[in-house]
Design a protein around this motif. Structure first.
Motif, PDB file in Angstrom:
ATOM      1  N   THR A  91       0.460  -1.164  -0.236  1.00  0.00           N
ATOM      2  CA  THR A  91       0.456  -0.072  -0.262  1.00  0.00           C
ATOM      3  C   THR A  91       0.676   1.095  -0.333  1.00  0.00           C
ATOM      4  N   GLY A  92       1.949   1.261  -0.243  1.00  0.00           N
ATOM      5  CA  GLY A  92       3.220   2.676   0.048  1.00  0.00           C
ATOM      6  C   GLY A  92       3.243   2.368   1.642  1.00  0.00           C
ATOM      7  N   ASN A  93       2.802   1.557   2.304  1.00  0.00           N
ATOM      8  CA  ASN A  93       3.565   1.914   4.353  1.00  0.00           C
ATOM      9  C   ASN A  93       3.916   0.666   4.026  1.00  0.00           C
ATOM     10  N   GLY A  94       4.910   0.953   5.324  1.00  0.00           N
ATOM     11  CA  GLY A  94       5.713   0.068   5.707  1.00  0.00           C
ATOM     12  C   GLY A  94       4.331  -1.291   7.194  1.00  0.00           C
ATOM     13  N   THR A  95       4.744  -2.732   6.771  1.00  0.00           N
ATOM     14  CA  THR A  95       4.180  -2.844   7.594  1.00  0.00           C
ATOM     15  C   THR A  95       4.106  -3.399   9.130  1.00  0.00           C
ATOM     16  N   GLY A  96       5.088  -1.929   9.421  1.00  0.00           N
ATOM     17  CA  GLY A  96       5.109  -2.601  10.945  1.00  0.00           C
ATOM     18  C   GLY A  96       6.765  -2.491  11.459  1.00  0.00           C
ATOM     19  N   THR A  97       6.400  -4.258  10.270  1.00  0.00           N
ATOM     20  CA  THR A  97       8.127  -5.039  10.651  1.00  0.00           C
ATOM     21  C   THR A  97       8.704  -4.390  10.033  1.00  0.00           C
ATOM     22  N   GLY A  98      10.079  -4.275  11.098  1.00  0.00           N
ATOM     23  CA  GLY A  98      11.565  -3.557  10.601  1.00  0.00           C
ATOM     24  C   GLY A  98      12.426  -4.952  10.804  1.00  0.00           C
ATOM     25  N   ILE A  99      13.471  -4.363   9.964  1.00  0.00           N
ATOM     26  CA  ILE A  99      14.445  -5.330   9.432  1.00  0.00           C
ATOM     27  C   ILE A  99      15.499  -5.037  10.403  1.00  0.00           C
ATOM     28  N   ALA A 100      16.391  -6.051  10.492  1.00  0.00           N
ATOM     29  CA  ALA A 100      17.160  -6.421  11.664  1.00  0.00           C
ATOM     30  C   ALA A 100      18.287  -5.621  10.814  1.00  0.00           C
ATOM     31  N   GLY A 101      19.522  -5.032  11.130  1.00  0.00           N
ATOM     32  CA  GLY A 101      20.792  -5.517  11.079  1.00  0.00           C
ATOM     33  C   GLY A 101      20.708  -4.303  10.010  1.00  0.00           C
ATOM     34  N   THR A 102      22.342  -4.531   9.295  1.00  0.00           N
ATOM     35  CA  THR A 102      22.636  -3.607   8.299  1.00  0.00           C
ATOM     36  C   THR A 102      23.051  -4.455   7.055  1.00  0.00           C
ATOM     37  N   ILE A 103      22.929  -4.042   6.077  1.00  0.00           N
ATOM     38  CA  ILE A 103      23.721  -4.014   4.584  1.00  0.00           C
ATOM     39  C   ILE A 103      24.642  -3.098   3.659  1.00  0.00           C
ATOM     40  N   SER A 104      25.643  -3.639   4.050  1.00  0.00           N
ATOM     41  CA  SER A 104      25.991  -3.168   2.718  1.00  0.00           C
ATOM     42  C   SER A 104      26.924  -3.417   1.253  1.00  0.00           C
ATOM     43  N   GLY A 105      27.273  -2.731   0.576  1.00  0.00           N
ATOM     44  CA  GLY A 105      27.648  -3.059  -0.883  1.00  0.00           C
ATOM     45  C   GLY A 105      27.944  -1.589  -1.524  1.00  0.00           C
ATOM     46  N   SER A 106      27.554  -1.956  -3.164  1.00  0.00           N
ATOM     47  CA  SER A 106      28.227  -0.727  -4.163  1.00  0.00           C
ATOM     48  C   SER A 106      26.758  -0.680  -4.758  1.00  0.00           C
ATOM     49  N   VAL A 107      27.054   0.656  -5.100  1.00  0.00           N
ATOM     50  CA  VAL A 107      26.240   0.836  -6.517  1.00  0.00           C
ATOM     51  C   VAL A 107      25.973   1.686  -7.701  1.00  0.00           C
ATOM     52  N   THR A 108      26.276   1.588  -8.643  1.00  0.00           N
ATOM     53  CA  THR A 108      27.068   2.271  -9.351  1.00  0.00           C
ATOM     54  C   THR A 108      25.595   3.503 -10.559  1.00  0.00           C
ATOM     55  N   TRP A 109      26.309   5.132 -10.533  1.00  0.00           N
ATOM     56  CA  TRP A 109      26.144   5.655 -11.311  1.00  0.00           C
ATOM     57  C   TRP A 109      26.084   5.972 -12.169  1.00  0.00           C
ATOM     58  N   THR A 110      25.649   5.754 -13.507  1.00  0.00           N
ATOM     59  CA  THR A 110      25.568   6.245 -14.605  1.00  0.00           C
ATOM     60  C   THR A 110      25.081   7.446 -15.410  1.00  0.00           C
ATOM     61  N   GLU A 111      25.962   8.701 -16.019  1.00  0.00           N
ATOM     62  CA  GLU A 111      25.101  10.083 -16.664  1.00  0.00           C
ATOM     63  C   GLU A 111      24.329   9.145 -18.159  1.00  0.00           C
ATOM     64  N   ALA A 112      23.302   9.260 -17.753  1.00  0.00           N
ATOM     65  CA  ALA A 112      22.071   9.676 -19.498  1.00  0.00           C
ATOM     66  C   ALA A 112      22.585  10.712 -20.072  1.00  0.00           C
ATOM     67  N   GLU A 113      21.559  11.557 -19.329  1.00  0.00           N
ATOM     68  CA  GLU A 113      22.428  13.000 -19.906  1.00  0.00           C
ATOM     69  C   GLU A 113      22.661  13.326 -18.487  1.00  0.00           C
ATOM     70  N   PRO A 114      22.851  15.400 -18.804  1.00  0.00           N
ATOM     71  CA  PRO A 114      23.415  16.259 -17.982  1.00  0.00           C
ATOM     72  C   PRO A 114      22.691  15.938 -16.554  1.00  0.00           C
ATOM     73  N   GLY A 115      22.842  16.252 -15.617  1.00  0.00           N
ATOM     74  CA  GLY A 115      21.941  15.606 -14.298  1.00  0.00           C
ATOM     75  C   GLY A 115      20.604  14.673 -14.480  1.00  0.00           C
TER      76      GLY A 115
END
Length: 302
Positions: free
Chosen positions: A187-211
């Motif tokens: 529905t666009g809202n959280g269920t009230g159930t949080g997810i414990a812990g921490t995740i980590s990684g990397s994400v790539t941003w690629t310029e498709a056009e200026p900005g």
């Protein structure tokens, strides 16, 4: 994740249909009744390059009702600035054109009309964009104006979002940690159930056009870590546009959900932001720019 999301989406649809049955008696339905002039939405976002002196912004309007039958003659509509809901300054930030009138040609049920925006007057340092509120006042032949449905309105608020000249390229493979994650419920809202812990990684941003940049995972690892699913990218891609102090998302994930990002703080090369998608998933991301390079000055908050 697919089955999980679809199951909750089906429940949400059933609940929405049930809810609509409950409120139908309280909502006027102009579909087969009197024609009426209104704005299709109560708010409209406009982005404006602050390097420009002026630009015309097209405001949408419509005629609904009467089973969609054509109007036999032109309908001339007048509108005015609602001063109580307007924070922009007329004559400084914008100008009303054509004496505050526009026309639906005979037979047309949709129209746009221009107002003049002065982007060079917009301050990109403002945390809240200036607004222009326009209110319909009359139409020829005593044609009705006002509100036709819960979603429409007789007043539209235009958010003036400054688009800064692009001087930095934000492309790169940036590292992240994510906390305060939450399951969606469809529905666009959280269920009230949080997810414990921490995740980590990397994400790539690629310029498709200026900005404008494509992301290879709009969920910053949550889909894979929580649902054992593919990264959050739809068939046409997932993108954000850098609009001065914020990022505006476009595209979708593989389930047609879209995302909202809200920057919390930026210090040097470290950006903290929260995100939520229309399914209700979300989290808090700490993103470090590739190479430890500082994010642009306009983001810096500390």
């Amino acid at each position: 994740m697919k089955n999980f999301k679809f199951k909750f989406a089906a429940i949400a649809i059933i609940l929405a249909l049930f809810s609509s049955c409950l409120v139908d008696d309280d909502v006027t339905d102009y579909g087969a009744g009197t024609k009426i002039v209104d704005f299709p939405s109560g708010t409209v976002d406009g982005t404006f390059d602050i390097g420009l002196d002026q630009v015309e912004f097209q405001v949408p309007a419509r005629i609904v009702g009467g089973n969609g039958s054509a109007t036999p003659s032109d309908i001339v509509v007048t509108y005015e600035v609602d001063e109580d809901k307007t924070t922009a300054v007329e004559g400084t930030n914008f100008t009303i054109l054509n004496n505050g009138t526009f026309t639906f040609p005979a037979g047309d049920t949709e129209a746009t009309f221009p107002i003049l925006i002065i982007p060079s007057s917009l301050d990109p340092e403002l945390e809240v964009p200036l607004t222009i509120a326009l209110k319909l006042t009359a139409a020829t032949g005593n044609f009705p104006i006002g509100v036709s449905t819960k979603e429409s309105t007789g007043t539209v608020i235009i958010n003036l979002k400054p688009l800064c000249p692009i001087t930095d390229d934000l492309s790169g493979t940036h590292t992240y940690t994510q906390t305060s994650m939450q399951y969606g419920d469809g529905t666009g809202n959280g269920t009230g159930t949080g997810i414990a812990g921490t995740i980590s990684g990397s994400v790539t941003w690629t310029e498709a056009e200026p900005g404008k940049y494509s992301l290879d995972d709009a969920s910053f690892g949550l889909y894979e870590a929580v649902y054992e699913d593919d990264p959050a990218v739809g068939p046409d891609g997932a993108f954000f546009t850098w609009v001065c102090r914020e990022f505006l998302f476009s595209g979708s994930d593989q389930y047609s959900d879209v995302f909202t990002y809200n920057i919390v703080s930026v210090t040097g090369p470290v950006m903290v932001f929260t995100w939520r998608n229309t399914f209700g998933d979300g989290g808090t991301v700490t993103l470090t720019r590739e190479g430890g390079v500082d994010w642009p000055d306009i983001f810096q908050t500390n």
